[in-house]
Design a protein around this motif. Structure first.
Motif, PDB file in Angstrom:
ATOM      1  N   GLY A 340      13.163   7.900  14.148  1.00  0.00           N
ATOM      2  CA  GLY A 340      12.280   8.656  13.249  1.00  0.00           C
ATOM      3  C   GLY A 340      12.032   7.913  11.958  1.00  0.00           C
ATOM      4  N   ARG A 341      13.065   7.224  11.459  1.00  0.00           N
ATOM      5  CA  ARG A 341      12.927   6.456  10.227  1.00  0.00           C
ATOM      6  C   ARG A 341      11.984   5.281  10.438  1.00  0.00           C
ATOM      7  N   ALA A 342      12.062   4.638  11.585  1.00  0.00           N
ATOM      8  CA  ALA A 342      11.174   3.515  11.871  1.00  0.00           C
ATOM      9  C   ALA A 342       9.714   3.965  11.885  1.00  0.00           C
ATOM     10  N   GLU A 343       9.458   5.110  12.488  1.00  0.00           N
ATOM     11  CA  GLU A 343       8.081   5.624  12.508  1.00  0.00           C
ATOM     12  C   GLU A 343       7.596   5.946  11.096  1.00  0.00           C
ATOM     13  N   ARG A 344       8.477   6.539  10.302  1.00  0.00           N
ATOM     14  CA  ARG A 344       8.104   6.897   8.936  1.00  0.00           C
ATOM     15  C   ARG A 344       7.820   5.651   8.095  1.00  0.00           C
ATOM     16  N   LEU A 345       8.696   4.656   8.245  1.00  0.00           N
ATOM     17  CA  LEU A 345       8.484   3.407   7.506  1.00  0.00           C
ATOM     18  C   LEU A 345       7.205   2.699   7.954  1.00  0.00           C
ATOM     19  N   GLY A 346       6.923   2.775   9.260  1.00  0.00           N
ATOM     20  CA  GLY A 346       5.708   2.151   9.771  1.00  0.00           C
ATOM     21  C   GLY A 346       4.465   2.777   9.169  1.00  0.00           C
ATOM     22  N   ARG A 347       4.472   4.105   9.052  1.00  0.00           N
ATOM     23  CA  ARG A 347       3.316   4.792   8.447  1.00  0.00           C
ATOM     24  C   ARG A 347       3.177   4.418   6.969  1.00  0.00           C
ATOM     25  N   GLU A 348       4.308   4.348   6.280  1.00  0.00           N
ATOM     26  CA  GLU A 348       4.268   4.004   4.860  1.00  0.00           C
ATOM     27  C   GLU A 348       3.794   2.564   4.659  1.00  0.00           C
ATOM     28  N   ARG A 349       4.233   1.664   5.535  1.00  0.00           N
ATOM     29  CA  ARG A 349       3.789   0.268   5.422  1.00  0.00           C
ATOM     30  C   ARG A 349       2.290   0.166   5.671  1.00  0.00           C
ATOM     31  N   GLN A 350       1.792   0.908   6.646  1.00  0.00           N
ATOM     32  CA  GLN A 350       0.359   0.893   6.946  1.00  0.00           C
ATOM     33  C   GLN A 350      -0.446   1.399   5.743  1.00  0.00           C
ATOM     34  N   GLN A 351       0.085   2.426   5.086  1.00  0.00           N
ATOM     35  CA  GLN A 351      -0.611   2.960   3.916  1.00  0.00           C
ATOM     36  C   GLN A 351      -0.576   1.959   2.761  1.00  0.00           C
ATOM     37  N   ALA A 352       0.569   1.289   2.603  1.00  0.00           N
ATOM     38  CA  ALA A 352       0.674   0.274   1.538  1.00  0.00           C
ATOM     39  C   ALA A 352      -0.323  -0.859   1.780  1.00  0.00           C
ATOM     40  N   ALA A 353      -0.502  -1.246   3.051  1.00  0.00           N
ATOM     41  CA  ALA A 353      -1.472  -2.298   3.373  1.00  0.00           C
ATOM     42  C   ALA A 353      -2.896  -1.836   3.052  1.00  0.00           C
ATOM     43  N   ALA A 354      -3.190  -0.578   3.347  1.00  0.00           N
ATOM     44  CA  ALA A 354      -4.518  -0.050   3.053  1.00  0.00           C
ATOM     45  C   ALA A 354      -4.761   0.016   1.543  1.00  0.00           C
ATOM     46  N   ASP A 355      -3.741   0.448   0.814  1.00  0.00           N
ATOM     47  CA  ASP A 355      -3.866   0.507  -0.647  1.00  0.00           C
ATOM     48  C   ASP A 355      -4.089  -0.896  -1.215  1.00  0.00           C
ATOM     49  N   TRP A 356      -3.336  -1.881  -0.678  1.00  0.00           N
ATOM     50  CA  TRP A 356      -3.502  -3.260  -1.136  1.00  0.00           C
ATOM     51  C   TRP A 356      -4.912  -3.760  -0.838  1.00  0.00           C
ATOM     52  N   ALA A 357      -5.400  -3.472   0.363  1.00  0.00           N
ATOM     53  CA  ALA A 357      -6.731  -3.948   0.747  1.00  0.00           C
ATOM     54  C   ALA A 357      -7.806  -3.396  -0.178  1.00  0.00           C
ATOM     55  N   ALA A 358      -7.668  -2.119  -0.546  1.00  0.00           N
ATOM     56  CA  ALA A 358      -8.655  -1.517  -1.442  1.00  0.00           C
ATOM     57  C   ALA A 358      -8.590  -2.154  -2.826  1.00  0.00           C
ATOM     58  N   ALA A 359      -7.363  -2.355  -3.337  1.00  0.00           N
ATOM     59  CA  ALA A 359      -7.215  -2.976  -4.662  1.00  0.00           C
ATOM     60  C   ALA A 359      -7.664  -4.436  -4.637  1.00  0.00           C
ATOM     61  N   ALA A 360      -7.343  -5.138  -3.554  1.00  0.00           N
ATOM     62  CA  ALA A 360      -7.726  -6.544  -3.444  1.00  0.00           C
ATOM     63  C   ALA A 360      -9.239  -6.692  -3.352  1.00  0.00           C
ATOM     64  N   ALA A 361      -9.899  -5.749  -2.703  1.00  0.00           N
ATOM     65  CA  ALA A 361     -11.365  -5.804  -2.593  1.00  0.00           C
ATOM     66  C   ALA A 361     -12.009  -5.668  -3.977  1.00  0.00           C
ATOM     67  N   LYS A 362     -11.476  -4.778  -4.813  1.00  0.00           N
ATOM     68  CA  LYS A 362     -12.005  -4.632  -6.171  1.00  0.00           C
ATOM     69  C   LYS A 362     -11.781  -5.909  -6.976  1.00  0.00           C
ATOM     70  N   LEU A 363     -10.593  -6.501  -6.795  1.00  0.00           N
ATOM     71  CA  LEU A 363     -10.297  -7.751  -7.506  1.00  0.00           C
ATOM     72  C   LEU A 363     -11.213  -8.872  -7.024  1.00  0.00           C
ATOM     73  N   SER A 364     -11.458  -8.942  -5.716  1.00  0.00           N
ATOM     74  CA  SER A 364     -12.327  -9.987  -5.159  1.00  0.00           C
ATOM     75  C   SER A 364     -13.745  -9.873  -5.707  1.00  0.00           C
ATOM     76  N   LYS A 365     -14.228  -8.665  -5.812  1.00  0.00           N
ATOM     77  CA  LYS A 365     -15.585  -8.445  -6.331  1.00  0.00           C
ATOM     78  C   LYS A 365     -15.677  -8.895  -7.781  1.00  0.00           C
ATOM     79  N   SER A 366     -14.658  -8.549  -8.569  1.00  0.00           N
ATOM     80  CA  SER A 366     -14.660  -8.949  -9.973  1.00  0.00           C
ATOM     81  C   SER A 366     -14.496 -10.461 -10.112  1.00  0.00           C
ATOM     82  N   ARG A 367     -13.702 -11.064  -9.234  1.00  0.00           N
ATOM     83  CA  ARG A 367     -13.532 -12.520  -9.269  1.00  0.00           C
ATOM     84  C   ARG A 367     -14.838 -13.233  -8.955  1.00  0.00           C
TER      85      ARG A 367
END
Length: 557
Positions: A340-367
């Protein structure tokens, strides 16, 4: 900024001490006089590898020292504090290079490694020259300059935080994966925890257990000792102690009428008689409490044997068993819900990757926006610096990575074409040292005020130019000097005239030795030096007039 530079037995300089001020300082002199020695000295003071060849011939060692004010260098001050080398608002770098090639370095009087000298030096001085691999050639530094130009600190901080969170979750998932099937481990842990849980491992209870065991194991001897003491007090072998004290007390009481001081002794004996009676009563209570119970003794010994066996099993003293039990219980609880912990961590990691992608896209546009603006600004300055038709661009190269990167989704590459019709090439591959130095100057001017390094050194950035372009180079360096401390080694009068301060390097031969001297110039001496730079061997009145006019015009601007 640098305030003082001291040299001793350095190359052809036997001794020199130079004071620097804010603004732009120029260094000039005859060819071969050693103008670039000041640049070399700063390089070695900021971490360049030792070279025995810089030691003056006949000397045992070269000594270099520089003092810096840190009011305009917060990053350097923070580094000093972090490394516990801070000493107020100033900083002193010192280095000794021996003739055998060995060297030692100090920061604020404390011994320092070459790596520490290099780290701190990069926060204090930035050198631009024809041969040095300056910071602007490093792609990481190029990206940092672009982000500073675009003022991306908030966006970059968000990207870094999401990348850090993703990496943390990925590490936890990796730990779970390496653990594999935890079923056997859970069963083993449960057995160990159950075995330890059957025993009361509370420290107070363990103390009571050991005390009770000692009493039972020695009960017969204790009982016999109490009986023997009571017999002696009761006088079974003769006169009792109580009766003896009573008789002595009575005899002395009769004599006390003749010697009053004996009354005090009588009182003490009476007190002793009372304490003796209390001691006897206490012994009787203790004796009556003793219970010679072989069964109880066996129970205590059995329990102690179990505890000692557990202690040997876990390779701990008995007192450490409680901590071991708690640690095993914590691990058991952590593994109980592994899937159960592995599944929970997997979901959290996926969300962290999505959050990073959104923030990185804003940074890329500004760059991308900042890259276009920086490219246009530098290209315009290149044209002013004698590279008309040259192209400067900032290439943003997407990084192919399976994990979120703290610096964002792309790398940065400064590209340049110094001549019309030629395709842009990476800045680090530009062959001409003079062009490279001028391009670096253009980048610094375009990013004016954004570079955190307080002192910039330009070593003959005017190589291969002259006339109006040379004057523009001087003007740009002077403008840069309004924001940062600038040191410039030059052979062109148009550049030298723009300096706020001027040093002249001269060389003389005395006997078999060659000496170089560095002299600060006043306005009159500056005119003479500019005239020499303008007129060569023969300096006419017209040349001096031209030099004076050039200096006046530059200083007025």
């Amino acid at each position: 900024m640098i305030s003082l530079l001291s040299l001793k037995d350095f190359a052809v300089v036997s001794a020199a001490e130079l004071a620097f001020g804010p603004g732009m300082t120029v260094v000039s002199g005859e060819t071969g006089a050693g103008k670039s020695l000041l640049v070399d000295a700063l390089m070695w003071l900021t971490g360049a590898r030792a070279d025995a060849g810089i030691v003056r011939h006949g000397a045992e060692r070269a000594e270099l020292a520089a003092e810096f004010g840190l009011a305009d260098a917060p990053a350097a001050l923070a580094w000093l504090r972090e490394n516990e080398m801070d000493d107020g608002s100033d900083c002193q770098l010192r280095r000794v290079i021996r003739a055998d090639g060995g060297s030692k370095a100090w920061i604020n009087g404390r011994p320092a490694t070459l790596a520490q000298l290099s780290e701190l030096g990069a926060l204090l001085v930035e050198i631009h020259g024809q041969h040095e691999h300056q910071a602007l050639l490093d792609r990481g530094q190029q990206l940092a300059l672009l982000d500073a130009f675009g003022r991306h600190d908030p966006l970059l901080a968000e990207v870094r935080e999401h990348a850090r969170r993703w990496a943390e979750l990925d590490r936890e998932l990796g730990d779970l994966a390496r653990a594999g099937d935890v079923g056997e481990r859970v069963a083993w842990l449960q057995h160990q925890v159950d075995e330890l849980a059957r025993e009361n491992l509370d420290p107070a209870d363990l103390d009571q257990l050991q005390a009770a065991h000692r009493r039972q194991a020695n009960a017969a001897g204790l009982l016999q000792g109490c009986e023997s003491a009571l017999a002696r007090l009761a006088g079974d072998d003769g006169l009792s102690l109580s009766r003896a004290l009573h008789q002595v007390s009575a005899d002395l009481a009769r004599l006390s009428s003749d010697e009053p001081r004996l009354a005090e002794v009588v009182a003490l004996l009476e007190s002793a008689d009372i304490q003796l009676a209390e001691a006897g009563a206490g012994l009787e209570r203790i004796r009556d409490d003793f219970d010679l119970d072989p069964t109880r003794l066996q129970q205590l010994e059995d329990r102690l044997a179990r505890l000692h066996e557990l202690a040997r099993k876990h390779r701990l003293p008995i007192e450490g068993l409680a901590g071991r039990r708690d640690a095993l219980q914590a691990e058991l609880e952590g593994l109980a819900d592994a899937s159960g912990r592995a599944e929970r961590l997997g979901r959290e990691r996926q969300q962290a990757a999505a959050d990073w992608a959104a923030a990185a896209a804003k940074l890329s546009k500004s760059r991308a926006t900042a890259a276009a603006k920086l490219g246009q600004a530098v290209a315009a300055l290149m044209a002013e610096l004698g590279m008309g038709g040259g192209v400067f661009s900032v290439l943003l190269d997407p990084q192919d990575s399976t994990r979120p990167l703290p610096q964002g989704a792309e790398r940065c590459e400064f590209q340049v074409s110094a001549n019309p019709g030629q395709p842009p090439r990476p800045l680090r591959k530009v062959a001409s040292g003079g062009e490279l130095a001028r391009i670096s100057l253009a980048i610094e001017v375009a990013a004016l005020g954004l570079d955190a390094v307080p002192t910039m050194v330009f070593d003959e950035v005017d190589t291969g130019i002259g006339g109006a372009v040379a004057e523009v180079v001087g003007q740009k360096l002077r403008a840069l000097g309004a924001e940062r401390q600038v040191l410039c080694v030059t052979h062109l009068p148009q550049v030298a005239a723009q300096g706020h301060h001027h040093f002249q390097v001269s060389k003389a031969v005395a006997g078999a030795s060659t000496h170089s001297a560095v002299t600060p110039l006043d306005d009159k001496a500056r005119v003479e030096e500019l005239a020499r730079m303008l007129g060569g061997v023969e300096i006419t009145r017209e040349v001096r007039a031209n030099a004076k006019q050039m200096l006046s015009r530059a200083q007025a601007g």
